[in-house]
Design an enzyme around this catalytic site. Structure first.
Site, short mmCIF file in Angstrom:
data_model
loop_
_atom_site.label_atom_id
_atom_site.label_comp_id
_atom_site.label_asym_id
_atom_site.label_seq_id
_atom_site.Cartn_x
_atom_site.Cartn_y
_atom_site.Cartn_z
N ARG A 124 0.90 -1.31 -0.04
CA ARG A 124 0.09 0.10 0.06
C ARG A 124 1.00 1.40 -0.13
NH1 ARG A 124 -3.51 -3.16 3.95
NH2 ARG A 124 -5.05 -3.87 2.34
N LYS A 146 3.95 11.52 -10.96
CA LYS A 146 3.00 10.79 -11.54
C LYS A 146 3.89 9.61 -11.96
CE LYS A 146 0.20 14.04 -14.39
NZ LYS A 146 -0.13 14.46 -15.94
N GLU A 188 11.18 19.19 -24.36
CA GLU A 188 10.28 19.64 -22.76
C GLU A 188 10.74 20.80 -22.33
OE1 GLU A 188 7.56 17.86 -21.64
OE2 GLU A 188 7.83 16.05 -22.78
N LYS A 230 8.30 23.55 -12.78
CA LYS A 230 7.52 22.30 -12.39
C LYS A 230 7.06 22.26 -11.08
CE LYS A 230 6.20 18.03 -13.47
NZ LYS A 230 6.15 16.59 -14.30
N GLU A 240 -3.72 17.54 -10.79
CA GLU A 240 -4.31 18.16 -12.07
C GLU A 240 -5.74 18.19 -12.10
OE1 GLU A 240 -2.04 16.43 -15.35
OE2 GLU A 240 -3.71 16.76 -16.53
N ARG A 245 -2.29 22.31 -13.75
CA ARG A 245 -1.21 21.06 -13.93
C ARG A 245 -1.07 20.92 -15.56
NH1 ARG A 245 1.69 16.22 -10.77
NH2 ARG A 245 2.83 15.51 -12.24
N ASN A 249 1.16 19.79 -20.26
CA ASN A 249 0.85 19.11 -21.70
C ASN A 249 0.89 19.78 -22.94
OD1 ASN A 249 0.43 16.94 -19.84
ND2 ASN A 249 -1.81 17.30 -19.57
N HIS A 252 1.47 18.05 -25.99
CA HIS A 252 1.61 16.60 -25.77
C HIS A 252 0.10 15.93 -26.44
CE1 HIS A 252 4.65 17.48 -22.93
NE2 HIS A 252 4.84 16.14 -23.00
N HIS A 256 1.19 13.02 -28.68
CA HIS A 256 0.73 11.71 -28.33
C HIS A 256 0.15 10.85 -29.68
CE1 HIS A 256 0.83 11.78 -23.57
NE2 HIS A 256 1.91 11.56 -24.25
N HIS A 269 9.39 10.42 -27.82
CA HIS A 269 8.32 11.11 -27.20
C HIS A 269 8.69 12.70 -27.49
CE1 HIS A 269 5.21 12.41 -24.39
NE2 HIS A 269 6.33 13.27 -23.82
N1 GLY Z 1 4.66 15.60 -17.45
C1 GLY Z 1 3.28 16.10 -16.84
C2 GLY Z 1 3.07 16.31 -15.46
O1 GLY Z 1 3.86 15.81 -14.81
O2 GLY Z 1 2.05 16.66 -15.47
#
Ligand code: GLY
Length: 365
Positions: A124, A146, A188, A230, A240, A245, A249, A252, A256, A269
């Site tokens: 957990r 993430k 990025e 960031k 998000e 947040r 993207n 992206h 994607h 990417h």
């Molecule tokens: N890579 C986008 C984020 O971490 O929200």
């Protein structure tokens, strides 16, 4: 050594940036010690990074008082799956990791995502430390919590928000990377300039030679600024939920779709994100939200960094457009796009007009 705090209250952590901190002649176990001393650590890495830094990191962790073991999987996005996840969990069991143990992710974005998801779910949830080794992971994926894996149905469809306890970044490691890998990270990096910081964007424009020559001091500055930006976003919108947040993207959704249509192999990417940022900028220009001269500045910087800005022949805009609706960021069948209004400022548009989207995609063919 430079420290940046990610101030998430009880989940607060430091990003420590220091040349040679892991790769140097005299690496520094003291930064790890408070987090690993007297604890079992499982260092998760891939077949590319293992030979470069695996044994070295085990030694550093040992010197920091940890009982550390290594787990290795085959490098590449193809390993970001349930099979790798399961085998890492089972290795953790076999080695007797318990709730006081620590997972250490040593590698790029794939390693960080899978290892982080193991940490998020094993018993957990246990502590984890990110030691990113690619520029992309240093400036983006290692910060913000993430974690996750892909399914055959799509990328990152299973995962959790699970913040690391510590992020250790050694910019000197970048010297070991292939040029293409650096370029991908730079996409990025440009993103941060466009979405949040015009001065940083200008800094990139002015320091092209140093960037191309892989000057460690310049990269230290670049990584620090990206991590600060960031951290600022993540602290305001960790999960998000407010939409802030989502600005990370930028490029992206289009990127994607480019990756999906071309089968995750043709474009890396960062390359797909570079093309995606061009489409997003052109869409904003078409809709009179972004000055053509600004779109040109972005285009010129991406080109100067050696990134692709147009699609290769044979890729059909309608396919890219169709693939965009399969992205998990699509809300109730509507496209959510991050669009620039000037260099350093973007906004989120929730129901972009389909015909203009298609026209913007056509603009990069
Ligand atoms: N890579 C986008 C984020 O971490 O929200």
């Amino acid at each position: 050594m430079h420290k940046i705090k990610v101030d998430l209250k009880e989940r607060c952590y430091d990003i420590v940036i220091g040349k040679g901190i892991v790769s140097g002649v005299k690496p520094d176990p003291s930064v790890f010690r408070p987090y690993v001393s007297g604890r079992k650590c499982l260092v998760v890495t891939d077949s590319n990074v293992k030979g470069l830094l695996g044994a070295r990191l085990l030694k550093i962790l040992g010197a920091a008082g940890a009982d550390a073991e290594l787990a290795v999987f085959k490098a590449g996005e193809g390993s970001k799956n349930i099979g790798t996840y399961e085998s890492l969990l089972r290795k953790a069991c076999k080695l007797g990791l318990d709730r006081s143990s620590v997972i250490v992710a040593l590698g790029g974005g794939v390693v960080g995502d899978v290892a982080g998801f193991v940490a998020a779910t094993y018993m957990r949830g246990i502590d984890f430390i990110q030691v990113p080794t690619t520029l992309l992971a240093m400036v983006d994926s290692s910060v913000g919590g993430k974690t996750g894996i892909d399914l055959p149905e799509g990328k990152n469809l299973v995962g959790a928000f699970w913040q690391p306890r510590l992020v250790i970044i050694d910019p000197a490691v970048l010297k070991t990377l292939p040029k293409r890998e650096i370029r991908c990270g730079l996409a990025e990096v440009v993103k941060y300039g466009v979405i949040m910081d015009d001065k940083f964007f200008s800094f990139l424009e002015k320091n092209l030679c140093k960037i191309k020559n892989l000057e460690t001091v310049t990269y230290g500055k670049i990584i620090s600024r990206c991590c600060e930006l960031k951290a600022e976003v993540v602290c305001k919108d960790e999960r998000e939920t407010t939409g802030l947040r989502a600005i990370l993207n930028y490029g992206h959704s289009f990127g994607h779709a480019v990756e999906t249509v071309t089968g995750y192999g043709k474009y890396a990417h960062g390359e797909a994100v570079s093309i995606g940022m061009c489409i997003a900028a052109n869409f904003a220009v078409l809709n009179h939200k972004f000055a053509p001269s600004m779109a040109e500045r972005q285009l010129n910087l991406l080109k100067a960094l050696g990134l692709p800005t147009i699609l290769d022949r044979g890729i059909k805009p309608a396919q890219i457009y169709g693939a965009m609706f399969k992205d998990k960021k699509t809300e109730k069948g509507k496209l959510r796009l991050v669009l620039p209004s000037r260099i350093g400022k973007v906004s989120l548009v929730k129901d972009a007009d389909g015909e203009s989207v298609l026209e913007a995609i056509r603009s990069v063919v």
